[in-house]
Design a protein around this motif. Structure first.
Motif, PDB file in Angstrom:
ATOM      1  N   GLN A   1      50.560 -10.111 -14.296  1.00 46.37           N
ATOM      2  CA  GLN A   1      51.862 -10.818 -14.323  1.00 46.37           C
ATOM      3  C   GLN A   1      52.495 -10.943 -12.934  1.00 46.37           C
ATOM      4  OE1 GLN A   1      54.116  -8.889 -17.470  1.00 46.37           O
ATOM      5  NE2 GLN A   1      53.110 -10.137 -19.037  1.00 46.37           N
TER       6      GLN A   1
ATOM      7  N   ALA B   1      50.711 -14.153 -12.249  1.00 46.53           N
ATOM      8  CA  ALA B   1      50.958 -15.191 -13.259  1.00 46.53           C
ATOM      9  C   ALA B   1      51.858 -14.568 -14.337  1.00 46.53           C
ATOM     10  CB  ALA B   1      49.641 -15.660 -13.868  1.00 46.53           C
TER      11      ALA B   1
ATOM     12  N   GLU C   1      53.325 -15.518 -16.823  1.00 47.51           N
ATOM     13  CA  GLU C   1      53.163 -15.936 -18.222  1.00 47.51           C
ATOM     14  C   GLU C   1      51.960 -15.277 -18.901  1.00 47.51           C
ATOM     15  OE1 GLU C   1      52.483 -17.577 -15.506  1.00 47.51           O
ATOM     16  OE2 GLU C   1      51.109 -19.262 -15.777  1.00 47.51           O
ATOM     17  N   SER C   2      51.248 -14.391 -18.190  1.00 47.35           N
ATOM     18  CA  SER C   2      50.042 -13.747 -18.761  1.00 47.35           C
ATOM     19  C   SER C   2      50.382 -12.924 -19.997  1.00 47.35           C
ATOM     20  CB  SER C   2      49.391 -12.835 -17.726  1.00 47.35           C
ATOM     21  OG  SER C   2      49.012 -13.583 -16.605  1.00 47.35           O
ATOM     22  N   ARG C   3      49.434 -12.923 -20.934  1.00 47.38           N
ATOM     23  CA  ARG C   3      49.602 -12.190 -22.195  1.00 47.38           C
ATOM     24  C   ARG C   3      48.507 -11.127 -22.258  1.00 47.38           C
ATOM     25  NH1 ARG C   3      53.154 -15.414 -24.928  1.00 47.38           N
ATOM     26  NH2 ARG C   3      52.818 -14.506 -26.978  1.00 47.38           N
TER      27      ARG C   3
ATOM     28  N   ALA D   1      43.427 -13.485 -12.788  1.00 51.27           N
ATOM     29  CA  ALA D   1      44.755 -14.108 -12.929  1.00 51.27           C
ATOM     30  C   ALA D   1      45.006 -15.097 -11.795  1.00 51.27           C
ATOM     31  CB  ALA D   1      45.836 -13.031 -12.939  1.00 51.27           C
TER      32      ALA D   1
ATOM     33  N   ARG E   1      44.804 -16.353 -18.375  1.00 49.69           N
ATOM     34  CA  ARG E   1      46.177 -15.961 -18.739  1.00 49.69           C
ATOM     35  C   ARG E   1      46.209 -15.004 -19.924  1.00 49.69           C
ATOM     36  NH1 ARG E   1      46.561 -17.197 -14.452  1.00 49.69           N
ATOM     37  NH2 ARG E   1      47.664 -18.915 -13.459  1.00 49.69           N
ATOM     38  N   GLN E   2      45.028 -14.603 -20.438  1.00 51.97           N
ATOM     39  CA  GLN E   2      44.999 -13.714 -21.599  1.00 51.97           C
ATOM     40  C   GLN E   2      43.991 -12.582 -21.341  1.00 51.97           C
ATOM     41  OE1 GLN E   2      45.983 -15.933 -25.395  1.00 51.97           O
ATOM     42  NE2 GLN E   2      44.113 -16.954 -24.741  1.00 51.97           N
TER      43      GLN E   2
ATOM     44  N   GLY F   1      55.817 -13.783 -20.266  1.00 52.42           N
ATOM     45  CA  GLY F   1      54.532 -13.378 -20.833  1.00 52.42           C
ATOM     46  C   GLY F   1      54.730 -12.493 -22.052  1.00 52.42           C
TER      47      GLY F   1
END
Ligand SMILES: C[S@@+](CC[C@H](N)C(=O)[O-])C[C@H]1O[C@@H](n2cnc3c(N)ncnc32)[C@H](O)[C@@H]1O
Length: 279
Positions: free
Chosen positions: A104, A107, A109-111, A78, A84-85, A135
């Motif tokens: 997260q 980052a 916005e991580s999924r 990350a 990010r995924q 995220g």
């Protein structure tokens, strides 16, 4: 599913529906949680956990070093690597610093998509769905062998045209057939693009000794699902076609350890770990 002596049995795993959430039989996710110092286990899990610990006390270090490896590797991905995924297969029961929390934090916005087939993990999955607003997290109740279902449902949350970190920590050891385990890795890695990553940990008797052999034998006689260890050479095959990053396939406690200011390297434990990038 087929019906055997009145019970529904899963053709892939050989488990009956009754053993799916059976507090009387020790289950891996719950015993792992016990070794990690968690609270989500039944007396049967604690009993097997204690017996295995009695034979092979290092098991507690294995569980904790594996989680610490997860923290370091997800932080690297990350952070520096900009991933990010995350697709975390064989998630385990929620504990401190689950994948989405680590990712997260760096980052938001991580999924993250979690996958496990243990019914108690499903019951506790809400604790894994505490995403940041920027995220997303999701949970899939699936067997790792069902890569088609995993990929179909993961696509609700992840963009599979963009890099994904596929995480298989301490799970392929429950897929006893090596070809089947290889097919899981290849199926998942084929579905993600160049620039994706594979993160993997796996127990090995090469680093564990005779006590480890005895403890695994005991596990297979008294708990579920059955487990196997693999050699470094066998585990390296999971990374075929990928670029393994430094320091390679090593005891996961020695993978880019956070070195304390005073003291030497952490102890080597009987769990290999590695991070690789899809070229
Ligand atoms: C040893 S725990 C590891 C948990 C976590 N990945 C970690 O490294 O701390 C293995 C997890 O894999 C899950 N598991 C085992 N076999 C599975 C399968 N065939 N499909 C999906 N999950 C499985 C178990 O329920 C358990 O939660």
């Amino acid at each position: 599913m087929t019906r055997e002596q009145g019970e529904l049995v899963d053709d892939r795993t050989g488990f009956s529906e009754a053993t799916r959430l059976n507090p009387g039989v020790a289950h891996n996710a719950r015993v792992w949680n016990y070794w990690l110092g968690g609270k989500d286990h039944y007396p049967a899990d604690r009993e097997v956990g204690e017996r295995v610990f009695g034979m092979f006390p290092n098991i507690v270090h294995v569980a904790r070093a594996d989680r610490a490896f997860l923290g370091r590797v997800v932080s690297h991905l990350a952070g520096q690597a900009g991933v990010r995924q995350f697709l975390d297969v064989g998630t385990g029961l929620p504990t401190v610093d689950n994948t989405h929390e680590v990712a997260q934090r760096l980052a938001p916005e991580s999924r993250i998509v979690y996958v496990d087939n243990d019914p108690l993990v499903l019951v506790h999955a809400r604790a894994l769905l505490t995403s940041t607003p920027e995220g997303a997290t999701d949970y899939i109740d699936a067997d790792a062998r069902d890569t088609a279902k995993i990929l179909r449902e993961a696509a609700r949350t992840l963009d599979l045209d963009r890099p994904v970190a596929v995480m298989l920590l301490g799970i392929l050891n429950f897929i006893l057939d090596t070809d089947e385990a290889l097919a899981i890795v290849r199926g998942l890695m084929a579905a993600v693009p160049s620039g994706s990553y594979l993160v993997l940990t796996h127990p090995t008797l090469e680093l564990g000794g005779e006590a480890n052999v005895e403890a695994m034998r005991f596990w297979n006689e008294h708990a579920t699902p059955p487990i196997t260890a693999r050699s470094g050479e066998e585990i390296a095959r999971f990374f075929d076609g990928l670029d393994i990053l430094d320091p390679g396939l090593v005891s996961c406690s020695l993978w880019r350890p956070d070195l304390p200011e005073i003291g030497g390297l952490p102890t080597r434990i009987s769990q290999y770990g590695a991070l690789a990038r899809k070229p």
